[in-house]
Scaffold this active site. Structure first.
Site, short mmCIF file in Angstrom:
data_model
loop_
_atom_site.label_atom_id
_atom_site.label_comp_id
_atom_site.label_asym_id
_atom_site.label_seq_id
_atom_site.Cartn_x
_atom_site.Cartn_y
_atom_site.Cartn_z
N CYS A 168 20.35 131.25 111.43
CA CYS A 168 20.16 131.71 112.81
C CYS A 168 20.94 130.91 113.85
CB CYS A 168 18.68 131.69 113.16
SG CYS A 168 17.68 132.66 112.02
N HIS A 300 15.89 129.29 122.01
CA HIS A 300 15.82 130.06 120.77
C HIS A 300 14.64 131.02 120.86
CE1 HIS A 300 16.79 131.01 116.71
NE2 HIS A 300 15.76 130.44 116.16
N GLU A 311 9.93 123.69 119.96
CA GLU A 311 11.05 123.79 120.89
C GLU A 311 10.63 123.34 122.29
OE1 GLU A 311 14.43 127.14 122.11
OE2 GLU A 311 12.62 127.72 121.00
N HIS A 335 15.19 139.26 117.23
CA HIS A 335 15.91 138.15 116.61
C HIS A 335 17.05 138.73 115.79
CE1 HIS A 335 17.02 134.49 114.89
NE2 HIS A 335 15.85 133.99 114.55
N PHE A 394 16.70 128.48 109.53
CA PHE A 394 16.28 128.17 108.17
C PHE A 394 17.22 127.10 107.61
CE2 PHE A 394 13.79 131.97 106.19
CZ PHE A 394 12.87 131.91 107.23
#
Length: 779
Positions: A168, A300, A311, A335, A394
């Protein structure tokens, strides 16, 4: 070479977008202004057993891609990539012509899933669930590097071409790679982007992890969970003086970026946010901008509990409690995985240019641990220009980038020390021939081979039933020490090679070293075990294997190694086709030149599985029993250090100095209009430029997957009849990523003078690294 990085900023001169909220940048901006979300229940996933059918899809893609569909590349990810890239070129005033765009133009794409829809299609074909033939086009489209090569070929890009696969964070990472290419003068213009297409198998994995949202997602608020989306975006990037000379419009500036790895967990971010903090710090330090000048954070913000809380806490710590407005654009288009970085940064850039900060939609009340200003529901008028964009992924790969939606005067930037000299101080090798350089040198001298009949997987019906497998070389003690007992073979091979390289360099793995140690891994084919086991579960009716889902992303291998050795330095994973290991070395050399790292582990890893074996056999790439070209597996890593590291506390050992490192894509080869020998000869003549090729005494090559598989005679013609060509593919089989570096690792232990390490791909990708090996010490 100048002793500092030039005060010549990288600027954005073209923008292309294809997204669920707009098929171009104007439509996207209008949706952001008016708060239009594209997340909705999709008929593709309704009633199919998913926890949610809420996703964000690109509408009418077929109508938008009539021209592109004339090409043989029809994978949805490739089409998204081509459409967005073409838009960006047209927007920049560089109309694609189908021929070479401009001398020195490059392309770098970030993707998480790549051609996953083509991968799924081929699995269904193998299981008899779908009809169709397996040819060269499908073979290419199911590779992670396929969309980038298809896009480069379609638009006439013939400079360096690379694919970043850090899940990502991939497209934000890709922009950083492009920024360094431009700063290092590896290219004059770079198309940098990201693309990913919606996949049912990917949705099944997130669904199984219970991280999906049953309605439209609400980052930092309620309900919990994410929605998947799809799309692509590209930027045309140039150095500011280049853009000014041609009168290009400037949309914004790239001021700095930073990479890190969490070394924490395969799927969850470090709740303490240490990895993200390091990426943020490196980006701001790289930019020379004061923290107080940052006016907005493009977060994000996936909508999951673990991500949003970690975050928010990290941003609060990083800004010392004085956090500027923060918002997540995933509430608009979900996403988009590997495309998320550039799509969301594009949205932020367009909004700030129009005088407002984009909102976080669907915000009702803050979630526990999320108490920042998230710009709830309505865009906010603002004069903000400087913003920070950050992404987590990931495998624990983080990327942060500082940008400006306006031109920034160079005097506001600090000059960063540029490392002129880069050295190899250690090598690590694993193949069916053994572990370490000594085993490989002995095998090379004796003509030993590890190629033999395959028994690890089924090869019934294959024309060639042999391969150079290496699983019998795995040292169980080392694997236990690394905590990789249950990992895939690729991670085990790479882990052993990394330890071997560090030991060869005299560096001991330690947490303190890990903070400063980078890791760049090159792959030709992703983690085959995770992908195969996961898809088998889905198509057998048993359901997705959550044990294997986190490891279908290619960067999971580097993530495993980073966790094993606590590596949190700059890190990335590249999947650029055969020769990816050498491309990883080139990337690492550039990172050191740019002052981003002082010590970097770089190399490649290969694993042969039944699917890979059958793919190559079905296309005739393995030859026959009479003329065999078997595959091989293993890993090769090198330790690269800056001059200051060698002199002031690094390994203190010198095996070779890197003199040049370059990459190139031959469009005629890719299009079938020329042979790889001719392209490699032209490339090398340009590569040496003012240097004398006759000074090269040794050439290290690897696997050419059917190209130059016999005597590469042009090498003798170009470099002289006395040049020593070191190659291992006849002994190990074709190690697609690591092959050239296996040859190099051995040559560094037995050769002196100038060594050229070369990889050439059947798709026209050529990589070269020129080294000098000291004969009597180093000056």
């Amino acid at each position: 070479m100048d002793s500092s990085v030039e005060n010549n900023m990288v600027v954005i001169t073209g923008i292309g977008v294809i997204s669920p909220i707009g098929s171009n940048k104007g439509e996207m901006l209008d949706s952001l202004i008016h708060g239009r979300s594209a997340i909705a229940s999709s008929p593709r996933f309704e009633g199919k057993g998913f926890r949610t059918s809420f996703v964000a899809e690109v509408p009418d893609l077929e109508d938008l891609s009539i021209e592109e569909s004339k090409e043989p590349y029809t994978d949805r990810c490739s089409l998204l990539s081509i459409i967005a890239a073409k838009q960006a070129l047209v927007d920049s005033g560089l109309e694609p012509s189908g021929e070479d765009l401009l001398p020195g133009a490059g392309l770098v794409l970030g993707t998480c899933n790549g051609g996953m829809l083509s991968i799924e299609k081929h699995y269904r074909m193998r299981l008899g669930m779908e009809k169709g033939g397996f040819g060269e086009d499908l073979f290419l489209q199911k590779r992670y590097f396929g969309p980038a090569l298809c896009t480069a070929g379609r638009l006439g890009i013939s400079g360096p071409c690379s694919t970043v696969v850090t899940a990502c964070s991939a497209s934000l990472n890709a922009i950083g790679v492009a920024m360094d290419w431009l700063k290092n003068k590896d290219a004059d213009i770079v198309l940098a982007g990201g693309a990913d297409a919606l996949s049912g198998t990917t949705l099944a994995g997130f669904d199984g992890l219970k991280t999906t949202c049953p309605a439209q997602c609400a980052p930092f608020s309620f309900p919990l969970g994410l929605n998947l989306g799809e799309g692509a975006a590209y930027w045309v990037l140039e150095n500011q003086d280049h853009a000014t000379r041609r009168g290009a419009k400037i949309y914004g500036c790239l001021l700095g970026y930073g990479l890190s790895t969490d070394a924490y967990h395969p799927t969850s971010p470090d709740p303490r946010g240490r990895g993200l903090y390091l990426a943020l710090k490196r980006a701001v330090t790289d930019s020379g901008i004061d923290l107080k000048e940052i006016e907005y954070v493009n977060a994000h913000g996936t909508g999951t509990e673990a991500n949003d809380k970690a975050e928010s806490n990290t941003l609060r710590t990083f800004f010392n409690g004085k956090v500027p407005p923060v918002s997540s654009l995933k509430s608009y288009f979900g996403h988009t995985l590997g495309a998320a970085g550039i799509l969301e940064a594009t949205g932020a850039l367009l909004c700030l240019s129009k005088g407002f900060v984009p909102a976080t939609l669907n915000f009702n009340r803050p979630r526990p641990g999320c108490n920042l200003d998230y710009v709830p529901n309505e865009p906010r008028p603002a004069r903000a220009k400087l913003f920070l964009s950050e992404k987590l992924a990931f495998g624990g790969h983080n990327c942060a980038m500082l940008l400006s939606a306006a031109k920034v005067e160079p005097k506001r930037r600090t000059r960063r020390t540029k490392q002129d000299r880069v050295f190899i101080t250690g090598t690590g090798l694993v193949s069916g021939l053994g572990f370490g350089s000594a085993d490989h040198v002995a095998a090379y001298r004796n003509g030993s081979t590890c190629i033999g009949e395959v028994s690890r997987y089924d090869v019934d019906g294959c024309a060639l039933k042999v391969a150079g497998l290496a699983d019998n070389r795995i040292d169980s003690g080392i694997i236990r020490r690394l905590g990789l007992k249950s990992a895939d073979l690729s991670s085990k091979f790479a882990g052993m090679a990394v330890l071997n390289a560090l030991d060869d360099a005299g560096l001991k793995p330690a947490r303190r070293l890990g903070r400063d140690l980078g890791l760049v891994l090159g792959l030709t084919i992703g983690p085959t075990r995770g992908e195969s086991e996961y898809l088998k579960g889905i198509y057998s009716g048993k359901g997705p294997s959550l044990l294997h889902f986190p490891f279908i992303v290619p960067n999971s291998i580097a993530g495993n190694i980073s966790r094993a050795l606590s590596i949190t330095g700059t890190g990335t994973t590249l999947c650029t086709g055969p020769g990816s290991g050498l491309m990883g070395v080139i990337n690492a050399v550039t990172s050191i030149h740019m002052g981003r790292a002082d010590i970097v582990l770089a190399g490649g890893v290969d694993e042969v599985s039944e699917v890979v074996h059958r793919d190559f056999d079905e296309l005739g790439l393995l030859g026959s029993s009479q003329n065999p070209r078997p595959l091989g597996e293993g890993a090769a890593m090198v330790v690269l250090e800056s001059e200051s590291s060698v002199r002031t506390g690094g390994s203190g050992r010198i095996k070779a100095e890197v003199l040049k490192a370059r990459s190139f894509l031959s469009l005629p080869v890719m299009r079938g209009e020329s042979d790889i020998d001719s392209a490699a000869k032209d490339f090398l003549q340009n590569f040496f430029d003012d240097d004398d090729p006759g000074e090269v005494g040794t050439i290290c090559v690897g696997s050419f997957t059917g190209d130059m598989e016999n005597d590469p005679r042009f090498l003798k013609t170009l470099f002289g009849p006395e040049v020593d060509v070191v190659r291992f593919d006849r002994l190990t089989g074709s190690m697609l990523s690591a092959g050239p570096l296996v040859s190099l690792g051995c040559a560094l232990h037995s050769h002196h003078g100038r060594i050229l390490c070369l990889s050439c791909s059947r798709y026209g990708e050529l990589n070269a690294v020129l080294l000098e090996v000291p004969g009597n010490g180093w000056q």
